[in-house]
Write an enzyme that holds these catalytic residues in place. Structure first.
Site, PDB file in Angstrom:
ATOM      1  CG  PHE A  88      -2.635  -0.525  -8.162  1.00  0.00           C
ATOM      2  CD1 PHE A  88      -3.982  -0.336  -8.335  1.00  0.00           C
ATOM      3  CD2 PHE A  88      -1.893   0.413  -7.449  1.00  0.00           C
ATOM      4  CE1 PHE A  88      -4.609   0.781  -7.810  1.00  0.00           C
ATOM      5  CE2 PHE A  88      -2.507   1.547  -6.928  1.00  0.00           C
ATOM      6  CZ  PHE A  88      -3.880   1.735  -7.111  1.00  0.00           C
ATOM      7  NE  ARG A 144      -6.473   4.168  -7.190  1.00  0.00           N
ATOM      8  CZ  ARG A 144      -7.483   3.531  -6.597  1.00  0.00           C
ATOM      9  NH1 ARG A 144      -7.901   3.895  -5.403  1.00  0.00           N
ATOM     10  NH2 ARG A 144      -8.076   2.526  -7.200  1.00  0.00           N
ATOM     11  CE  LYS A 195      -4.081   2.047   2.176  1.00  0.00           C
ATOM     12  NZ  LYS A 195      -3.723   3.433   1.977  1.00  0.00           N
ATOM     13  NE  ARG A 247     -14.536   4.250   1.419  1.00  0.00           N
ATOM     14  CZ  ARG A 247     -13.290   4.722   1.351  1.00  0.00           C
ATOM     15  NH1 ARG A 247     -12.275   3.944   1.656  1.00  0.00           N
ATOM     16  NH2 ARG A 247     -13.063   5.969   0.988  1.00  0.00           N
TER      17      ARG A 247
END
Ligand code: AMP
Length: 545
Positions: free
Chosen positions: A334, A251, A246, A405
């Site tokens: 990613f 972002r 992480k 989420r």
């Protein structure tokens, strides 16, 4: 459609508390709206002027609104500000003030819904030296021709806060019911198009196209988010998992078609001008047309640098080369959402990862795949040792769910009691800090996104950060009173604390004991701050421990 009819409907919605009744009412209205009105109506209902993917902004904050309103009603700006300060609801104050004015005015022109939208679009596109004055002139036209009720919703639209309780889920179901299309198709189309207005338009005109929508390049989609969780539960729920570092950065979503490229933030703001080096690195790493997802981090001697460095780079709009030489940033990629025109979000992560590795020559984040908690635990400790925030665990079968989420992506990081809150005001400092803000007022949100204050923070902010915060907040002041100022609620702070306490001082009903500034989270949207529900949960957990 007349704007008056839209305003009357909004007023009606404020009195409807049943979700089903809201859905039924909207589902009845939608099919009768013209093709031009429908998308605008849908966005306006949600307090949005432009599609969510669009970087178009009205650039008309509360301060300008108060100035124009003062002019329309022939009073001093301070009169308007005092009225708003004592009520707290700009829309209702605008309505009341226009009511008073109405008695002295002749009848004004009827505003059309599309005309209001066209004016807003014009305002957004204005640029150059006189643009602020021109924007004010447009707002003046709108407010001068508005009835008091129209004024309530015009001002709320300008501030993008409708307060009529029509949530995204209600609109999804109303589109589904109104045009007889399955709800999952509506939700999926919304994720890919990132514009509810267009979803409604397609549901009306071409349901087959709605079922087959693709992500369009240079229209960013919301990013997929993660919940907090545990390694053991995640392995139990999904078996084999992908684990990645992480990264403690910011972002990004990168779009490339041929030589054309753009990069967007987590809030979908375009950052292309600030990040020429990252764009060059990513463009050189692939020959394909892609939309990829990742995190940019600042690096020094191979080690990650504090997250604030990344923000400093992103915020820099001028003299970018000066900072590209001092703050080196690096993309960690990613995920892949689109490759050579094909939308990949419905494919499982394992497949997307293979495609990502085959099209990107560089920058793909390392990943392990395992179903053994102890292997993942070791990976987690190694991630912390090398300066990362923790790890992300992702179910291998998970599709990419924009804006979601859920429990398919989980973040694992050391337990620290920090909380994300939006800054709603400040108090001026004292002594040598008198020209800066000394303490900041913070708020969480209730289930409707209404802000509830719960703390002040003054500790943990050094002089350099105080100066940076002054720069950031000075244009966000909407009202001043004695030693305090009210801000447009736009900036998120991550704040540490020792304990949550029940409190009658703050509207949230809780207060933070020993609040301490941890960092600025201007990559986060105010809609992402702590909710009163999770605060309640935190309080329960704390008292159980
Ligand atoms: P949080 O901001 O605490 O909700 O954590 C989620 C954020 O972690 C994402 O929005 C990303 O910005 C960031 N992140 C860092 N590394 C990764 C990764 N490997 N996969 C997904 N998100 C990541």
């Amino acid at each position: 459609m007349l704007f008056r009819e839209f305003a009357e409907l909004c007023d009606r919605f404020e009195t409807i508390s049943s979700r089903l009744a809201m859905i039924d009412t909207l589902a009845e209205i939608f099919p009768f709206l013209s093709l031009e009105d429908l998308p605008v109506f849908v966005r306006f209902m949600r307090g949005k002027i432009f599609p969510d993917w669009s970087s178009e902004r009205l650039r008309f904050g509360p301060r300008l609104l108060y100035e124009v309103l003062a002019y329309v009603i022939g009073k001093k700006q301070q009169f308007v500000i005092s009225a708003i300060n004592s009520s707290g609801d700009t829309g209702l104050v605008v309505e009341k003030l226009l009511e008073k004015r109405e008695q002295t005015m002749f009848l004004s022109d009827d505003l059309e819904l599309l005309e209001v939208y066209a004016r807003f679009l014009q305002m957004a596109k204005m640029s150059g030296r006189k643009s602020q004055q021109e924007r004010m002139r447009s707002a003046l036209y709108l407010l001068s021709n508005a009835s008091p009720l129209e004024g309530r919703y015009l001002s709320r639209l300008m501030l993008e806060e409708m307060r009529i309780g029509v949530g995204e889920g209600v609109v999804h179901e109303a589109i589904s019911k109104g045009f007889s299309v399955p709800i999952n198709i509506v939700e999926r189309a919304h994720q890919a198009l990132n514009d509810l207005g267009e979803v409604a338009f397609l549901a009306k005109t071409d349901p087959t196209a709605l079922a087959n929508v693709h992500i369009t390049s240079f229209r960013p989609v919301k990013v997929m988010l993660a919940q907090a969780g545990s390694i053991a539960n995640m392995v139990m729920a999904h078996g084999f998992l992908a684990a990645e570092n992480k990264y403690d950065g910011s972002r990004f979503q990168f779009h490339k078609v041929g030589d054309q490229t753009a990069i967007y933030s987590r809030r979908l703001e375009e950052m292309t001008a600030s990040l020429p080096d990252v764009i060059a690195m990513l463009s050189a790493a692939t020959d394909h047309d892609v939309i990829i997802d990742g995190e940019i981090i600042a690096m020094q001697n191979g080690k990650p640098m504090p997250f604030q460095m990344v923000l400093r780079r992103i915020r820099r709009k001028r003299d970018v080369t000066a900072v590209t030489n001092t703050i080196h940033i690096h993309p960690c990629v990613f995920d892949i959402l689109v490759c050579d025109g094909e939308t990949l979000i419905d494919r499982p992560l394992s497949e997307r990862r293979k495609i990502l590795e085959s099209v990107m020559k560089n920058f793909v984040t390392p990943q392990i795949v395992s179903d053994l908690p102890e292997v993942i635990e070791n990976y987690y400790h190694a991630a912390l040792d090398s300066g990362n925030e923790g790890i992300m665990l992702k179910a291998l079968h998970s599709p990419y769910l924009p804006g979601n989420r859920g429990k398919l992506w989980i973040k694992i990081k050391p337990e620290v009691d920090t909380i994300d809150l939006v800054v709603t005001g400040a108090e001026w400092g004292e002594g040598k800090r008198a020209k800066m803000f000394g303490s900041f007022l913070l708020a969480c949100q209730d289930e409707n996104g209404e802000l509830l204050e719960l703390s002040r923070v003054a500790t943990g902010i050094d002089d350099a950060m105080l100066a940076e915060l002054y720069d950031l907040f000075k244009d966000k002041i909407v009202a001043k009173r004695d030693k305090t100022v009210v801000f447009e609620p736009d900036v998120v702070f991550e704040v540490g604390y020792a304990e949550l306490q029940k409190s009658t001082t703050y509207a949230a009903g809780y207060a933070l004991r020993f609040p301490r500034f941890v960092r600025l989270r201007d990559d986060k949207d105010p809609s992402e701050v702590e909710t009163i529900d999770s605060l309640f949960h935190r309080y329960g957990m704390q008292n159980k421990a």
